[in-house]
Design a protein around this motif. Structure first.
Motif, PDB file in Angstrom:
ATOM      1  N   UNK A 126       0.853  -1.191   0.000  1.00 54.86           N
ATOM      2  CA  UNK A 126       0.000   0.000   0.000  1.00 54.86           C
ATOM      3  C   UNK A 126       0.886   1.237   0.000  1.00 54.86           C
ATOM      4  N   UNK A 127       0.661   2.082  -0.979  1.00 52.36           N
ATOM      5  CA  UNK A 127       1.500   3.276  -1.125  1.00 52.36           C
ATOM      6  C   UNK A 127       0.604   4.494  -1.316  1.00 52.36           C
ATOM      7  N   UNK A 128       0.900   5.555  -0.577  1.00 48.11           N
ATOM      8  CA  UNK A 128       0.237   6.834  -0.804  1.00 48.11           C
ATOM      9  C   UNK A 128       1.329   7.840  -1.140  1.00 48.11           C
ATOM     10  N   UNK A 129       1.108   8.598  -2.197  1.00 45.37           N
ATOM     11  CA  UNK A 129       2.131   9.543  -2.639  1.00 45.37           C
ATOM     12  C   UNK A 129       1.621  10.972  -2.510  1.00 45.37           C
ATOM     13  N   UNK A 130       2.496  11.834  -2.067  1.00 44.97           N
ATOM     14  CA  UNK A 130       2.152  13.235  -1.814  1.00 44.97           C
ATOM     15  C   UNK A 130       3.277  14.124  -2.334  1.00 44.97           C
ATOM     16  N   UNK A 131       2.944  15.369  -2.604  1.00 46.27           N
ATOM     17  CA  UNK A 131       3.962  16.409  -2.701  1.00 46.27           C
ATOM     18  C   UNK A 131       4.286  16.835  -1.264  1.00 46.27           C
ATOM     19  N   UNK A 132       5.545  17.204  -1.016  1.00 47.57           N
ATOM     20  CA  UNK A 132       5.886  17.632   0.346  1.00 47.57           C
ATOM     21  C   UNK A 132       5.021  18.818   0.776  1.00 47.57           C
ATOM     22  N   UNK A 133       4.658  19.681  -0.178  1.00 52.01           N
ATOM     23  CA  UNK A 133       3.840  20.851   0.170  1.00 52.01           C
ATOM     24  C   UNK A 133       2.454  20.457   0.691  1.00 52.01           C
ATOM     25  N   UNK A 134       1.996  19.251   0.351  1.00 48.14           N
ATOM     26  CA  UNK A 134       0.721  18.768   0.914  1.00 48.14           C
ATOM     27  C   UNK A 134       0.929  18.309   2.354  1.00 48.14           C
ATOM     28  N   UNK A 135       2.092  17.716   2.608  1.00 47.96           N
ATOM     29  CA  UNK A 135       2.375  17.187   3.952  1.00 47.96           C
ATOM     30  C   UNK A 135       2.784  18.293   4.920  1.00 47.96           C
ATOM     31  N   UNK A 136       3.350  19.361   4.349  1.00 49.09           N
ATOM     32  CA  UNK A 136       3.819  20.468   5.189  1.00 49.09           C
ATOM     33  C   UNK A 136       3.491  21.790   4.490  1.00 49.09           C
ATOM     34  N   UNK A 137       2.196  22.174   4.510  1.00 48.95           N
ATOM     35  CA  UNK A 137       1.825  23.408   3.818  1.00 48.95           C
ATOM     36  C   UNK A 137       2.383  24.636   4.542  1.00 48.95           C
ATOM     37  N   UNK A 138       2.561  25.689   3.780  1.00 50.40           N
ATOM     38  CA  UNK A 138       3.026  26.967   4.353  1.00 50.40           C
ATOM     39  C   UNK A 138       4.254  26.763   5.228  1.00 50.40           C
ATOM     40  N   UNK A 139       5.217  26.042   4.688  1.00 55.05           N
ATOM     41  CA  UNK A 139       6.402  25.683   5.474  1.00 55.05           C
ATOM     42  C   UNK A 139       7.296  26.890   5.756  1.00 55.05           C
ATOM     43  N   UNK A 140       7.970  26.802   6.864  1.00 49.92           N
ATOM     44  CA  UNK A 140       9.052  27.750   7.181  1.00 49.92           C
ATOM     45  C   UNK A 140      10.350  27.096   6.736  1.00 49.92           C
ATOM     46  N   UNK A 141      11.165  27.841   6.024  1.00 52.30           N
ATOM     47  CA  UNK A 141      12.408  27.223   5.559  1.00 52.30           C
ATOM     48  C   UNK A 141      13.451  28.246   5.203  1.00 52.30           C
ATOM     49  N   UNK A 142      14.506  27.785   4.523  1.00 53.84           N
ATOM     50  CA  UNK A 142      15.613  28.681   4.186  1.00 53.84           C
ATOM     51  C   UNK A 142      15.184  29.917   3.397  1.00 53.84           C
ATOM     52  N   UNK A 143      14.093  29.800   2.636  1.00 53.50           N
ATOM     53  CA  UNK A 143      13.627  30.961   1.864  1.00 53.50           C
ATOM     54  C   UNK A 143      13.209  32.098   2.792  1.00 53.50           C
ATOM     55  N   UNK A 144      12.698  31.740   3.989  1.00 49.10           N
ATOM     56  CA  UNK A 144      12.253  32.762   4.940  1.00 49.10           C
ATOM     57  C   UNK A 144      13.425  33.500   5.576  1.00 49.10           C
ATOM     58  N   UNK A 145      14.590  32.919   5.470  1.00 50.76           N
ATOM     59  CA  UNK A 145      15.785  33.548   6.030  1.00 50.76           C
ATOM     60  C   UNK A 145      16.636  34.166   4.931  1.00 50.76           C
ATOM     61  N   UNK A 146      16.014  34.263   3.748  1.00 44.57           N
ATOM     62  CA  UNK A 146      16.686  34.949   2.640  1.00 44.57           C
ATOM     63  C   UNK A 146      17.780  34.156   1.967  1.00 44.57           C
ATOM     64  N   UNK A 147      17.789  32.851   2.197  1.00 46.20           N
ATOM     65  CA  UNK A 147      18.857  32.030   1.618  1.00 46.20           C
ATOM     66  C   UNK A 147      18.521  31.491   0.239  1.00 46.20           C
ATOM     67  N   UNK A 148      17.245  31.617  -0.145  1.00 48.18           N
ATOM     68  CA  UNK A 148      16.786  31.089  -1.440  1.00 48.18           C
ATOM     69  C   UNK A 148      15.905  32.150  -2.087  1.00 48.18           C
ATOM     70  N   UNK A 149      15.988  32.257  -3.412  1.00 47.97           N
ATOM     71  CA  UNK A 149      15.152  33.253  -4.139  1.00 47.97           C
ATOM     72  C   UNK A 149      13.686  32.914  -3.989  1.00 47.97           C
TER      73      UNK A 149
END
Ligand code: THU
Length: 149
Positions: A126-149
């Protein structure tokens, strides 16, 4: 692609055999596909001080980060279940815990890819597939610290 998915799930099931999980008896394997086609795996590492346990995804992401490949992630498979001899059993797909979703997000943002995450049961059926954005919407990440465009 189903072939890629199945290859990753096989690699994650194999990695789960190498889990160190004497306390929970629950083996988790993670397989990370890199953009160049390489696959890097990890499994959970428990500790007598239970809260210090490392999840499989954490172990696998640490491996790619230590090799300088944190920006090379393309796709992920996670498998969890209980060992029965050499086999892994369990019919429910295992989803990454909250902390692991955040850890995967670090690599996904660095890789500029909304990665596919395949969540498989121990028996692999049994396999369920997701985009990470579905599993972790509105994520905080390196982009919020200005490290990614
Ligand atoms: N575990 C993982 O390795 N990844 C997850 O995303 C969820 C939980 C492990 C931690 C522990 O060794 C066992 O599963 C039971 O919680």
């Amino acid at each position: 692609m189903t072939e890629t998915r199945d290859t990753l799930i096989d690699a994650a099931r194999d990695a789960a055999n190498r889990a160190y999980a004497p306390y929970s008896g629950f083996h988790v394997g993670a397989a990370l596909l890199l953009k160049n086609g390489d696959v890097v795996t990890g499994a959970n590492v428990e500790n007598a001080s239970y809260g210090l346990t490392l999840c499989a995804e954490n172990a696998a992401v640490a491996k790619i980060a230590n090799e300088g490949w944190i920006g090379e992630l393309a796709e992920v498979a996670i498998v969890g279940g209980r060992p029965d001899g050499d086999a892994l059993i369990g019919s429910d797909p295992v989803h990454p815990c909250g902390r692991c979703r955040q850890i995967l997000n670090e690599a996904a943002e660095r890789s500029k890819t909304d990665i596919l995450v395949h969540c498989a049961s121990g028996d692999g059926k049994t396999v369920k597939s997701y985009r990470l954005s579905e599993l972790l919407p509105a994520a905080f990440g390196p982009k919020d610290l200005g490290l990614i465009d």
